[in-house]
Scaffold this motif. Structure first.
Motif, PDB file in Angstrom:
ATOM      1  N   GLY A 287       0.809  -1.211   0.000  1.00  0.00           N
ATOM      2  CA  GLY A 287       0.000   0.000   0.000  1.00  0.00           C
ATOM      3  C   GLY A 287       0.841   1.259   0.000  1.00  0.00           C
ATOM      4  N   ALA A 288       1.904   1.265   0.795  1.00  0.00           N
ATOM      5  CA  ALA A 288       2.779   2.437   0.862  1.00  0.00           C
ATOM      6  C   ALA A 288       3.450   2.693  -0.484  1.00  0.00           C
ATOM      7  CB  ALA A 288       3.832   2.236   1.952  1.00  0.00           C
ATOM      8  N   HIS A 289       3.912   1.627  -1.123  1.00  0.00           N
ATOM      9  CA  HIS A 289       4.583   1.785  -2.416  1.00  0.00           C
ATOM     10  C   HIS A 289       3.608   2.257  -3.496  1.00  0.00           C
ATOM     11  CE1 HIS A 289       7.273   1.273  -5.723  1.00  0.00           C
ATOM     12  NE2 HIS A 289       6.582   0.282  -6.247  1.00  0.00           N
ATOM     13  N   SER A 290       2.448   1.645  -3.551  1.00  0.00           N
ATOM     14  CA  SER A 290       1.461   2.008  -4.573  1.00  0.00           C
ATOM     15  C   SER A 290       1.007   3.457  -4.417  1.00  0.00           C
ATOM     16  CB  SER A 290       0.248   1.074  -4.492  1.00  0.00           C
ATOM     17  OG  SER A 290       0.625  -0.263  -4.733  1.00  0.00           O
ATOM     18  N   ALA A 291       0.736   3.859  -3.184  1.00  0.00           N
ATOM     19  CA  ALA A 291       0.295   5.232  -2.936  1.00  0.00           C
ATOM     20  C   ALA A 291       1.406   6.228  -3.256  1.00  0.00           C
ATOM     21  CB  ALA A 291      -0.147   5.384  -1.480  1.00  0.00           C
ATOM     22  N   SER A 292       2.649   5.856  -2.980  1.00  0.00           N
ATOM     23  CA  SER A 292       3.778   6.741  -3.287  1.00  0.00           C
ATOM     24  C   SER A 292       3.909   6.944  -4.789  1.00  0.00           C
ATOM     25  CB  SER A 292       5.081   6.154  -2.733  1.00  0.00           C
ATOM     26  OG  SER A 292       5.048   6.082  -1.326  1.00  0.00           O
ATOM     27  N   VAL A 293       3.819   5.856  -5.539  1.00  0.00           N
ATOM     28  CA  VAL A 293       3.924   5.947  -6.998  1.00  0.00           C
ATOM     29  C   VAL A 293       2.806   6.822  -7.559  1.00  0.00           C
ATOM     30  CG1 VAL A 293       3.772   4.630  -9.157  1.00  0.00           C
ATOM     31  CG2 VAL A 293       5.124   3.744  -7.250  1.00  0.00           C
ATOM     32  N   PHE A 294       1.597   6.644  -7.036  1.00  0.00           N
ATOM     33  CA  PHE A 294       0.464   7.448  -7.501  1.00  0.00           C
ATOM     34  C   PHE A 294       0.675   8.919  -7.167  1.00  0.00           C
ATOM     35  CE2 PHE A 294      -3.799   9.262  -7.301  1.00  0.00           C
ATOM     36  CZ  PHE A 294      -4.341   8.809  -8.497  1.00  0.00           C
TER      37      PHE A 294
END
Length: 273
Positions: free
Chosen positions: A47-54
């Protein structure tokens, strides 16, 4: 979501390769119960990685990094009120500095987007949960021995995070996945950047985890603070993003607050002694 998930997939392949490569890394000997206990950490990591990329895709990368620097504020609230881990008064007093810096940096942000701000905050929330869940996980008796190394722990977390991201991709972007595959095949820039970013992301995080185990908390805090500055300034120069005086001031205040938050307990302890 597809990009972030496939970046994790690249990291998975690298981690698995190290288990099979001669004289590289011994595979972990974890049980099914260990894997189940690792799921919350892996989910938060995903979740942290996906939200960061977004967040980085929605606004400027430098702005996203500034907001992500406020992660200690989220960690403090969760630790205190959700996990029952007391946060010192000195650390609480540092948080307004961090938050104030982020606000200042946002005032004249030319590439400001609410979605970037919200996504970066969600990434911070996931990261804060991940840190607390990881503490609980590593208290499991014998788990460290079964994992064998910090590298194995990170590899398993990445693999589990990638597997959990697959259903999300299918639900949210499954109808466009075929189109993305065609772009991946026909566009070298997409293919090369995806593979490179996945490897860099995996390598950086694994190295950072290993470094934390071998250095003092203060040294790690200094390195993390320096990383933020280098990334924000470097990205702004390379990508031509805005770095007006107000943004630089907010960036400096926010990151200084993060650094102070990281070392304040040590400073107070030395003063008391």
């Amino acid at each position: 979501m597809t990009i972030s998930a496939l970046q994790l997939g690249v990291g998975c392949l690298y981690g698995i390769f190290l288990w099979f490569a001669p004289d590289a890394r011994k595979a972990p000997e974890v049980t099914l119960d260990d894997i189940i206990k690792m799921l919350p950490v892996a989910f938060c990591y995903m979740g942290a990685h996906s939200a960061s990329v977004f967040s980085f895709a929605s606004g400027s990368v430098s702005f996203g990094q500034i907001v992500k620097a406020s992660e200690p504020a989220f960690a403090a609230v969760l630790s205190q009120f959700v996990y029952g881990s007391k946060v010192s008064k000195a650390k609480w007093l540092c948080l307004p500095i961090v938050i104030g810096g982020v606000i200042l940096a946002s005032v004249n942000e030319l590439d400001f987007a609410v979605s970037a701000l919200v996504s970066a905050c969600i990434a911070n929330l996931f990261a804060a949960f991940k840190g607390n869940e990881n503490k609980k996980l590593m208290s499991t008796e014998g788990l460290s021995d079964r994992l064998g190394s910090v590298g194995n722990q990170f590899a398993l977390t990445t693999i589990l995070g990638f597997l959990m991201s697959i259903p999300v991709i299918m639900i949210k972007e499954g109808n466009k996945f075929g189109e993305f595959i065609e772009l991946f095949k026909s566009t070298p820039a997409i293919r090369n950047n995806l593979i490179a970013s996945g490897l860099w992301f995996y390598g950086y995080n694994e190295l950072a985890t290993m470094t934390l185990k071998k250095t003092s908390a203060v040294t790690a805090s200094v390195a993390n603070t320096a990383k933020r500055v280098i990334v924000i300034v470097g990205v702004a120069l390379v990508l031509g993003e805005s770095l007006d005086p107000m943004k630089l001031l907010g960036c400096g205040i926010g990151i200084s607050g993060v650094f102070l938050y990281s070392i304040i307990d040590s400073l107070v302890k030395k003063k008391d002694e």
